[in-house]
Scaffold this active site. Structure first.
Site, mmCIF file in Angstrom:
data_model
loop_
_atom_site.group_PDB
_atom_site.id
_atom_site.type_symbol
_atom_site.label_atom_id
_atom_site.label_comp_id
_atom_site.label_asym_id
_atom_site.label_seq_id
_atom_site.Cartn_x
_atom_site.Cartn_y
_atom_site.Cartn_z
ATOM 1 N N CYS B 76 54.836 -29.690 -6.677
ATOM 2 C CA CYS B 76 54.389 -29.448 -5.552
ATOM 3 C C CYS B 76 56.121 -28.955 -4.523
ATOM 4 O O CYS B 76 55.545 -27.818 -5.187
ATOM 5 C CB CYS B 76 54.861 -30.926 -4.498
ATOM 6 S SG CYS B 76 53.467 -30.194 -2.540
ATOM 7 N N HIS B 174 49.258 -32.557 -7.271
ATOM 8 C CA HIS B 174 50.387 -33.968 -7.521
ATOM 9 C C HIS B 174 49.276 -34.673 -8.730
ATOM 10 O O HIS B 174 48.449 -35.243 -8.449
ATOM 11 C CB HIS B 174 50.675 -35.025 -6.735
ATOM 12 C CG HIS B 174 51.740 -34.329 -5.243
ATOM 13 N ND1 HIS B 174 52.657 -34.370 -5.042
ATOM 14 C CD2 HIS B 174 51.116 -33.234 -4.881
ATOM 15 C CE1 HIS B 174 53.124 -33.868 -4.084
ATOM 16 N NE2 HIS B 174 52.114 -33.664 -3.895
ATOM 17 N N GLU B 176 50.315 -36.839 -10.067
ATOM 18 C CA GLU B 176 50.584 -38.165 -10.045
ATOM 19 C C GLU B 176 49.655 -38.672 -9.363
ATOM 20 O O GLU B 176 50.154 -40.593 -9.227
ATOM 21 C CB GLU B 176 52.019 -38.957 -9.926
ATOM 22 C CG GLU B 176 52.648 -38.250 -8.331
ATOM 23 C CD GLU B 176 53.281 -36.564 -8.068
ATOM 24 O OE1 GLU B 176 52.592 -36.107 -8.932
ATOM 25 O OE2 GLU B 176 52.789 -36.049 -7.134
#
Lengths: 250, 194
Positions: B76, B174, B176
């Site tokens: 990001c 992202h 994650e």
């Protein structure tokens, strides 16, 4: 292509989910994490946890729960309910929430939107707006829909965006619980008036309601609680239906 | 050891949680020795480019990151800071990637928030990933398409969803927060040979 999001909302009280759930293969239906994982497996795009605990230990139990959720959950999640100050927001975000949702506290003190956005970025700030249709248009209500403010819904949404909101969670009180569909007119009016994503909420009862809100308004996402909790509309079935109807869905 | 670079940006803990869920140990640190001696480094972040670069420069962390030889993954804001310049705060960035970071024109909802699919995917980072797989984005600025782009995403215009040069990898999305698809991408990075 950017997909329209389907967001289940989980009501939390004292660290447990409030509503009963009839997923047969869930060990503990009261455990928010078990339920959240189940929703992720089903294809939920994001989750909202709404804490309705009203005790003084609220902040501590919520922070502990958010930490557990953040460790276990691999999609974005928002936490709302009683976030009244920058300090409250800090506790929840530092515990691992991707976004916080603020409602009455933002109406009472609009600079709270700016304070949280300055500290953590606009993408963290969801401004939840409860609206009700009156003779002279859609108005904002606060305190769980109990107190009318007389503020015009579109005017407030635009102001929230200007103050740094990253997203609007719009709930129509007229439609909430009716299962008659989302409030398309106000959802369209607000999603056209602002340039940030709008989540439509309140009124979902059938799969076609999701198609309508995505086809007839600029809403980026649709949120529902009971129809998902009680398995009335399983998320996988909803997503297959929307794909068949040519709605961009993950 | 996997090291996650600690600085004045948000969302760092969620990367740690994701790495740990995949069964890897990791530390979040700004200690130069720990960063230099790591097997892999993740440089995440959500925040504002100008204040992040200022923080990194004051501590010479930008030079440290540039000097790394082991696999590095920017996420990001991390990817944006690895480009040469960002329109956000008119900020000179680290210049690993030969691309400029620009603000999305207001032709659609900004931020670009939600799940979107990748295309023109080319890298070991995406082994096992299909072009119909969606990953989670939330950003108002994007890195231009350039020769180091290894995945594109279309929103308002095509932009660099991921980049690669030498030992440096980066994603605008992202991993994650991108469910199973994101986990596969993170695992591909964590299992890379140094």
């Amino acid at each position: 292509m950017l997909k329209k999001r389907i967001i289940p909302c989980l009501d939390i009280k004292d660290g447990r989910t409030v509503k009963g759930v009839n997923f047969i293969d869930i060990r503990d239906a009261g455990d928010p994490i078990e339920l959240a994982k189940r929703y992720i497996t089903e294809g939920a795009d994001e989750l909202v946890f709404l804490d309705i605990t009203a005790t003084i230990e609220k902040r501590k139990t919520l922070a502990e729960l958010v930490k557990r959720i953040a460790r276990e959950i691999n999609i974005p999640f928002t936490v709302g309910g009683g976030i009244n100050s920058l300090e409250d927001a800090k506790v929840v975000i530092n515990a691992g929430a991707d976004k916080v949702s603020i409602n009455s506290s933002a109406v009472k003190n609009p600079s709270l939107i700016k304070d949280i956005a300055n500290e953590f970025g606009s993408q963290c700030v969801v401004v939840a707006i409860d609206v009700k249709k009156e003779n002279d248009g859609w108005k904002v209500y606060v305190s769980g829909g109990k107190i009318p403010t007389g503020i015009d819904a579109v005017v407030w949404a635009v102001k929230a965006e200007q103050l740094g909101a990253g997203e609007i969670l719009l709930t129509s009180m007229n439609n909430d619980g009716t299962k008659s569909g989302f409030a398309l007119d106000i959802t369209e009016a607000i999603s056209k008036a602002v340039n940030i994503p709008v989540i439509a909420s309140g009124g979902a009862g059938e799969k076609i309601h999701f198609k309508q809100v995505f086809e007839m308004t600029k809403a980026s996402a649709a949120l529902a609680a009971s129809i998902f909790h009680f398995g009335e509309i399983p998320i996988p079935e909803l997503k297959i239906y929307l794909q068949q109807e040519n709605i961009a869905i993950r | 050891m996997i090291v996650i670079v600690k600085y004045n940006a948000g969302n760092i803990e969620s990367v740690k949680n994701a790495v740990e869920r995949l069964g890897f140990e990791c530390v979040v640190t700004d200690n130069p020795d720990e960063i230099i001696n790591a097997d892999k480094i993740i440089f995440p972040g959500v925040g504002e480019a100008g204040s992040a670069m200022k923080y990194l420069r004051e501590r010479k962390m930008d030079e440290l990151i540039l000097s790394l030889k082991q696999p590095v993954l920017g996420i990001c804001l991390g990817q944006q800071l690895m480009c040469k310049h960002s329109e956000e705060g008119d900020t000179a960035c680290m210049g690993i990637f030969d691309a400029t970071v620009k603000k999305f024109p207001p032709l659609d909802t900004v931020p670009h928030m939600g799940w979107n699919n990748l295309h023109a995917v080319k890298s070991l980072l995406f082994a096992g990933i299909n072009e119909t797989d969606d990953v989670y984005f939330v950003h108002s600025y994007y890195a231009e398409k350039c020769s180091e782009t290894i995945a594109l995403c279309d929103y308002i215009l095509p932009f660099s969803a991921a980049m690669h040069k030498d030992n440096f990898y980066a994603t605008q999305f992202h991993p994650e927060k991108s469910a199973g698809v994101g986990e596969k991408i993170l695992l591909n990075f964590l299992n890379m040979k140094a």
